[in-house]
Design a protein around this motif. Structure first.
Motif, mmCIF file in Angstrom:
data_model
loop_
_atom_site.group_PDB
_atom_site.id
_atom_site.type_symbol
_atom_site.label_atom_id
_atom_site.label_comp_id
_atom_site.label_asym_id
_atom_site.label_seq_id
_atom_site.Cartn_x
_atom_site.Cartn_y
_atom_site.Cartn_z
ATOM 1 N N GLU A 85 47.898 -72.949 -65.893
ATOM 2 C CA GLU A 85 46.623 -72.414 -65.940
ATOM 3 C C GLU A 85 45.643 -72.229 -67.661
ATOM 4 O O GLU A 85 46.470 -72.422 -68.216
ATOM 5 C CB GLU A 85 47.411 -70.420 -66.483
ATOM 6 C CG GLU A 85 48.315 -70.668 -64.393
ATOM 7 C CD GLU A 85 48.766 -71.461 -64.641
ATOM 8 O OE1 GLU A 85 49.604 -71.669 -65.561
ATOM 9 O OE2 GLU A 85 50.162 -70.917 -63.195
ATOM 10 N N ASP A 86 44.536 -72.013 -67.136
ATOM 11 C CA ASP A 86 44.021 -71.528 -68.215
ATOM 12 C C ASP A 86 43.975 -70.393 -69.569
ATOM 13 O O ASP A 86 43.689 -70.727 -70.492
ATOM 14 C CB ASP A 86 42.377 -71.989 -67.825
ATOM 15 C CG ASP A 86 42.206 -72.829 -67.694
ATOM 16 O OD1 ASP A 86 42.142 -74.086 -68.132
ATOM 17 O OD2 ASP A 86 40.938 -73.307 -66.669
ATOM 18 N N GLU A 87 43.777 -69.751 -68.981
ATOM 19 C CA GLU A 87 43.484 -67.981 -69.745
ATOM 20 C C GLU A 87 44.796 -67.169 -68.773
ATOM 21 O O GLU A 87 45.657 -67.353 -67.845
ATOM 22 C CB GLU A 87 42.675 -67.122 -69.901
ATOM 23 C CG GLU A 87 41.325 -68.404 -70.161
ATOM 24 C CD GLU A 87 41.146 -68.738 -71.667
ATOM 25 O OE1 GLU A 87 42.131 -67.752 -72.367
ATOM 26 O OE2 GLU A 87 40.624 -69.228 -72.503
ATOM 27 N N SER A 89 46.386 -63.573 -68.483
ATOM 28 C CA SER A 89 45.595 -62.384 -67.186
ATOM 29 C C SER A 89 46.405 -61.153 -68.938
ATOM 30 O O SER A 89 46.714 -61.004 -69.654
ATOM 31 C CB SER A 89 46.850 -61.804 -65.913
ATOM 32 O OG SER A 89 48.137 -61.353 -66.549
ATOM 33 N N GLN A 93 48.174 -60.690 -72.094
ATOM 34 C CA GLN A 93 47.287 -61.073 -73.016
ATOM 35 C C GLN A 93 47.335 -60.677 -73.882
ATOM 36 O O GLN A 93 47.830 -61.447 -75.203
ATOM 37 C CB GLN A 93 45.324 -60.959 -72.988
ATOM 38 C CG GLN A 93 44.753 -61.120 -74.570
ATOM 39 C CD GLN A 93 44.871 -62.676 -74.790
ATOM 40 O OE1 GLN A 93 44.781 -63.609 -73.766
ATOM 41 N NE2 GLN A 93 44.963 -62.793 -75.485
ATOM 42 N N LYS A 101 50.396 -70.874 -77.794
ATOM 43 C CA LYS A 101 49.407 -71.170 -76.564
ATOM 44 C C LYS A 101 49.895 -70.877 -75.135
ATOM 45 O O LYS A 101 51.158 -71.586 -75.624
ATOM 46 C CB LYS A 101 49.119 -73.131 -77.136
ATOM 47 C CG LYS A 101 48.433 -73.696 -77.619
ATOM 48 C CD LYS A 101 48.892 -75.579 -78.899
ATOM 49 C CE LYS A 101 47.726 -75.654 -79.168
ATOM 50 N NZ LYS A 101 48.186 -76.834 -79.375
ATOM 51 N N PHE A 102 49.162 -70.930 -74.534
ATOM 52 C CA PHE A 102 49.744 -70.436 -73.113
ATOM 53 C C PHE A 102 49.732 -71.201 -72.068
ATOM 54 O O PHE A 102 49.163 -72.243 -71.919
ATOM 55 C CB PHE A 102 48.359 -68.803 -72.944
ATOM 56 C CG PHE A 102 48.649 -69.009 -71.229
ATOM 57 C CD1 PHE A 102 49.634 -67.495 -71.072
ATOM 58 C CD2 PHE A 102 47.779 -69.129 -70.090
ATOM 59 C CE1 PHE A 102 50.187 -67.096 -69.882
ATOM 60 C CE2 PHE A 102 48.101 -68.514 -68.957
ATOM 61 C CZ PHE A 102 49.377 -67.850 -68.603
ATOM 62 N N THR A 172 54.835 -69.616 -73.235
ATOM 63 C CA THR A 172 54.002 -70.650 -73.971
ATOM 64 C C THR A 172 54.477 -72.011 -74.570
ATOM 65 O O THR A 172 55.552 -72.008 -74.456
ATOM 66 C CB THR A 172 53.504 -69.310 -75.051
ATOM 67 O OG1 THR A 172 54.931 -69.225 -76.033
ATOM 68 C CG2 THR A 172 52.965 -67.592 -74.955
#
Length: 269
Positions: A85-87, A89, A93, A101-102, A172
């Motif tokens: 996944e990019d970002e 939720s 967050q 780094k997620f 992460t």
């Protein structure tokens, strides 16, 4: 009588003789000096020759490459790790620090709500039967009580669904975390460098519905994340965690983030 030979540098052009054409008319298999198969011969005593087969037709993929087009995707893939996944939720967050780094977040499998779903269906059936019976007996107050109890059960189920929705398992490059609770929020974490053993267990139903229970060990100590139940796609998630622990460069390469000097010397991150 011998014919005088011309001096060096003045040799006239040599004429073709019968023996000069034998090397081209002789099949490759009859050449005793042939050392290669597939239509290519070696050096003969009278010279070297080569027999070239007809060129094979180019495939569509090769033609597309020559035209500068991208080749069609393969029908089958060997990718075993879920895409990253990019970002994170908004729920996750706030619990990540800037240099972390997620890698992904997952809600628990819907089987986590199996008990609540069963109770809701049973309560609905009982409510329908009870209200019908009490209505026939002309007891309106009883009907009201049954409906209120049924609404309370639905409210409790809604609460459990909300709790399930906000319950997340997070990975992460530094740690694994579990976030749970709506009013009382619980955040448990374990550094990846402290994980000494990890496994997942799938029951027959879990294998059918693709969920499992993860068990993590950390230096023989009892941890808050020792057992995480009902996580979806356990095999892919297991590979994701193991890859992050032992091959972080592979993860970075897949993300296109590999750069010179990006990884630390101690932990490889």
């Amino acid at each position: 009588m011998t014919t005088p030979q011309p001096p060096d540098g003045d040799e006239p052009p040599r004429r073709w003789q019968d023996q000069d054409t034998e090397q081209f008319s002789r099949p490759p298999g009859d050449d005793p000096s042939s050392t290669m198969s597939g239509g290519y011969g070696g050096a003969a005593s009278g010279g070297a020759y080569y027999v070239v087969d007809e060129p094979l037709p180019l495939t569509e993929e090769e033609l597309a490459g020559l035209r500068g087009e991208s080749a069609p995707p393969p029908l089958l893939t060997t990718k075993r790790v879920m895409p990253l996944e990019d970002e994170p939720s908004g729920v996750v967050q706030r619990y990540l620090f800037p240099t972390e780094k997620f890698r992904g977040e997952w809600k628990r499998h819907w089987i986590e709500l199996g008990k609540e779903i069963g109770i809701g269906l049973a309560a609905t059936l009982l409510m329908g039967y009870a209200t019908g019976y009490l209505a026939k007996k002309n007891i309106p107050s009883g009907v009201t009580i049954v409906i209120v109890l049924w609404l309370l059960v639905l409210l409790w189920i809604g609460w459990r669904i909300g709790d399930w929705w906000f319950d997340r398992f997070i990975l992460t490059n530094k740690r694994v975390m579990v976030i749970s609770g709506i009013i009382t929020r619980n955040v448990a974490m374990m550094p990846l460098v402290r994980v000494t053993d990890m496994k997942y267990v799938q029951s027959p139903l879990g294998r059918l519905l693709k969920y499992g229970t993860f068990e993590l060990e950390s230096a023989g100590q009892d941890q808050a994340l020792r057992k995480v139940e009902n996580l979806p796609n356990p095999n892919e998630l297991y590979l994701r965690i193991v890859e992050e622990m032992y091959e972080p460069e592979a993860v970075e390469a897949r993300l296109g983030r590999v750069a010179e000097g990006e990884y630390g010397e101690e932990d490889g991150t």
